[in-house]
Enzyme design. Sequence first.
Site, mmCIF file in Angstrom:
data_model
loop_
_atom_site.group_PDB
_atom_site.id
_atom_site.type_symbol
_atom_site.label_atom_id
_atom_site.label_comp_id
_atom_site.label_asym_id
_atom_site.label_seq_id
_atom_site.Cartn_x
_atom_site.Cartn_y
_atom_site.Cartn_z
ATOM 1 C CE1 TYR A 27 -4.290 -0.888 -0.386
ATOM 2 C CE2 TYR A 27 -3.792 -2.551 1.256
ATOM 3 C CZ TYR A 27 -4.625 -2.037 0.285
ATOM 4 O OH TYR A 27 -5.797 -2.674 -0.033
ATOM 5 C CG LEU A 30 6.178 1.947 9.164
ATOM 6 C CD1 LEU A 30 6.903 2.078 10.498
ATOM 7 C CD2 LEU A 30 7.173 1.758 8.043
ATOM 8 C CE1 TYR A 65 -5.115 -7.927 9.724
ATOM 9 C CE2 TYR A 65 -6.641 -6.363 10.683
ATOM 10 C CZ TYR A 65 -5.476 -6.627 10.014
ATOM 11 O OH TYR A 65 -4.642 -5.592 9.653
HETATM 12 P P1 NAD Z 1 4.066 -4.402 3.046
HETATM 13 O O1 NAD Z 1 4.763 -5.495 3.770
HETATM 14 O O2 NAD Z 1 3.885 -4.538 1.574
HETATM 15 O O3 NAD Z 1 4.802 -2.985 3.305
HETATM 16 C C1 NAD Z 1 5.422 -2.666 4.492
HETATM 17 C C2 NAD Z 1 6.325 -1.451 4.301
HETATM 18 O O4 NAD Z 1 6.874 -1.113 5.590
HETATM 19 C C3 NAD Z 1 7.527 -1.678 3.371
HETATM 20 O O5 NAD Z 1 7.795 -0.497 2.643
HETATM 21 C C4 NAD Z 1 8.677 -1.928 4.359
HETATM 22 O O6 NAD Z 1 9.975 -1.619 3.857
HETATM 23 C C5 NAD Z 1 8.280 -0.960 5.454
HETATM 24 N N1 NAD Z 1 8.894 -1.239 6.755
HETATM 25 C C6 NAD Z 1 8.710 -2.317 7.562
HETATM 26 N N2 NAD Z 1 9.424 -2.154 8.704
HETATM 27 C C7 NAD Z 1 10.050 -0.951 8.615
HETATM 28 C C8 NAD Z 1 10.908 -0.222 9.468
HETATM 29 N N3 NAD Z 1 11.267 -0.656 10.667
HETATM 30 N N4 NAD Z 1 11.379 0.974 9.038
HETATM 31 C C9 NAD Z 1 11.048 1.461 7.802
HETATM 32 N N5 NAD Z 1 10.208 0.816 6.972
HETATM 33 C C10 NAD Z 1 9.723 -0.368 7.374
HETATM 34 O O7 NAD Z 1 2.666 -4.237 3.802
HETATM 35 P P2 NAD Z 1 1.214 -3.702 3.396
HETATM 36 O O8 NAD Z 1 0.319 -4.870 3.315
HETATM 37 O O9 NAD Z 1 1.266 -2.734 2.296
HETATM 38 O O10 NAD Z 1 0.826 -2.966 4.767
HETATM 39 C C11 NAD Z 1 0.887 -1.560 4.947
HETATM 40 C C12 NAD Z 1 -0.242 -1.153 5.893
HETATM 41 O O11 NAD Z 1 -1.498 -1.443 5.263
HETATM 42 C C13 NAD Z 1 -0.254 -1.927 7.218
HETATM 43 O O12 NAD Z 1 -0.644 -1.064 8.255
HETATM 44 C C14 NAD Z 1 -1.325 -2.972 6.985
HETATM 45 O O13 NAD Z 1 -1.904 -3.439 8.187
HETATM 46 C C15 NAD Z 1 -2.306 -2.156 6.163
HETATM 47 N N6 NAD Z 1 -3.306 -2.951 5.410
HETATM 48 C C16 NAD Z 1 -2.941 -4.016 4.642
HETATM 49 C C17 NAD Z 1 -3.922 -4.747 4.001
HETATM 50 C C18 NAD Z 1 -3.572 -5.957 3.161
HETATM 51 O O14 NAD Z 1 -4.453 -6.738 2.844
HETATM 52 N N7 NAD Z 1 -2.343 -6.107 2.731
HETATM 53 C C19 NAD Z 1 -5.275 -4.377 4.082
HETATM 54 C C20 NAD Z 1 -5.608 -3.251 4.818
HETATM 55 C C21 NAD Z 1 -4.619 -2.541 5.500
#
Ligand code: NAD
Length: 394
Positions: A53, A139, A235
């Site tokens: 995202y 994150l 969840y």
């Molecule tokens: P992802 O794993 O694709 O992205 C995570 C990002 O965080 C990456 O850019 C990574 O480099 C960065 N990151 C992780 N630890 C870090 C640190 N210590 N310092 C700097 N950067 C760091 O995850 P995603 O699924 O895109 O999730 C992003 C948000 O969206 C989360 O809050 C997640 O709960 C939320 N979300 C995800 C979904 C889903 O279905 N994937 C649905 C709704 C909400």
Amino acid sequence: MIVAPKIRGFICTTAHPDGCAKHVAEQIAVVKNGGPISGGPKKVLVIGSSTGYGLSSRIAAAFGNGAATLGVFFEKPGDAEKSATAGWYNSAAFEKEAAAAGLYARSFNGDAFSDEMKAEVIAAIKADLGQVDCVIYSLASPRRTHPKTGGVFRSVLKPIGQSYTNKNLNTNTGVVDEVTIQPAEDDDVAQTVAVMGGEDWEMWLDALLAENLIAPGTQTFAYSYIGPELTWPIYKNGTIGKAKEDLERVQRVLDTKLAPLGGKAWVSVNKALVTQASSAIPVVPLYISLLYKVMKADGTHEDCIEQMDRLFRERYTDPQPDEVGRIRLDDWEMEARIQQPVIANWHKVTTENLLQLADIEGYQSSFLRLFGFGLEGVDYDSDQDIAMKVPSIG
Ligand code: NAD
């Protein structure tokens, strides 16, 4: 070097530079196809900007809205023998595309939870942009070192109070079986809230406000998920759900802090999608593959980029909050005409009928695409520069 996928459980330990670049280019094309976005932010900080995202947020803001972007992430660069993580190649490709389009882009690789990273980003904003007018907090991390106490917290995905048993899909083998997850114990909830809750989001905004780097009218967003009741024990009502509740607490705190500037904090509830973070959650990949089947047939399936395009194109100026003030980009996912067949199929699905009821192929190809594999037009037999740099990091 020729790079092939190496899947270990729910991660792929290799990533393909050209494939990641194509994945980024395809996302840019989605945003450009919608035409320019008006009324959105012009100087955007994305924390967690390299995959999922966060990457799509950065792309939508830059290529839809012409925004200057700063991106923070935690990725591993490649070397002569080992490929980088996908987010590294994504960020390299993003910066190259941004430069070609005349857009400012600067990236920071390191721990977003640390004071050092905040100081580095603050120095860059002061030097290059003056202020930011949008902060995206995206994150997903398994651990956090607290910047003040040095304490290390670990985030876990567990139900609270009692164990939870439900169907589960091995996304590599296509076997549907059952999984039982033991309930949170000791301080699991507090640890998960410390990692995935809102404290660090607030620390970022506090640090930026203290230095007068938040422009009037700034909006900040953190992402959450709710989903259908069958996933709630793991969840919404589980350890991660408590962390998401904490995001909503911080959203209200940030609203108060931003009000004098005419700013606003939002929790945006997004759709369930295949990302590196979601593939690690038990039960959810089966739900996602059933969901993809129904939403693709319905013509309403979106990936991260379509979701984030909708956020910037529509909800930035017309947020349409729900009864507790959240943005709902999961609106289409949660429509009864989508949920009813998904839940009916959930009860019916077995290893034998998986191919009919679930979009397992879509799940697997989405998963591989996260690492740059399976993209059209990429020559997977070609030699790859796996040690490539992210231009602004070097
Ligand atoms: P992802 O794993 O694709 O992205 C995570 C990002 O965080 C990456 O850019 C990574 O480099 C960065 N990151 C992780 N630890 C870090 C640190 N210590 N310092 C700097 N950067 C760091 O995850 P995603 O699924 O895109 O999730 C992003 C948000 O969206 C989360 O809050 C997640 O709960 C939320 N979300 C995800 C979904 C889903 O279905 N994937 C649905 C709704 C909400």
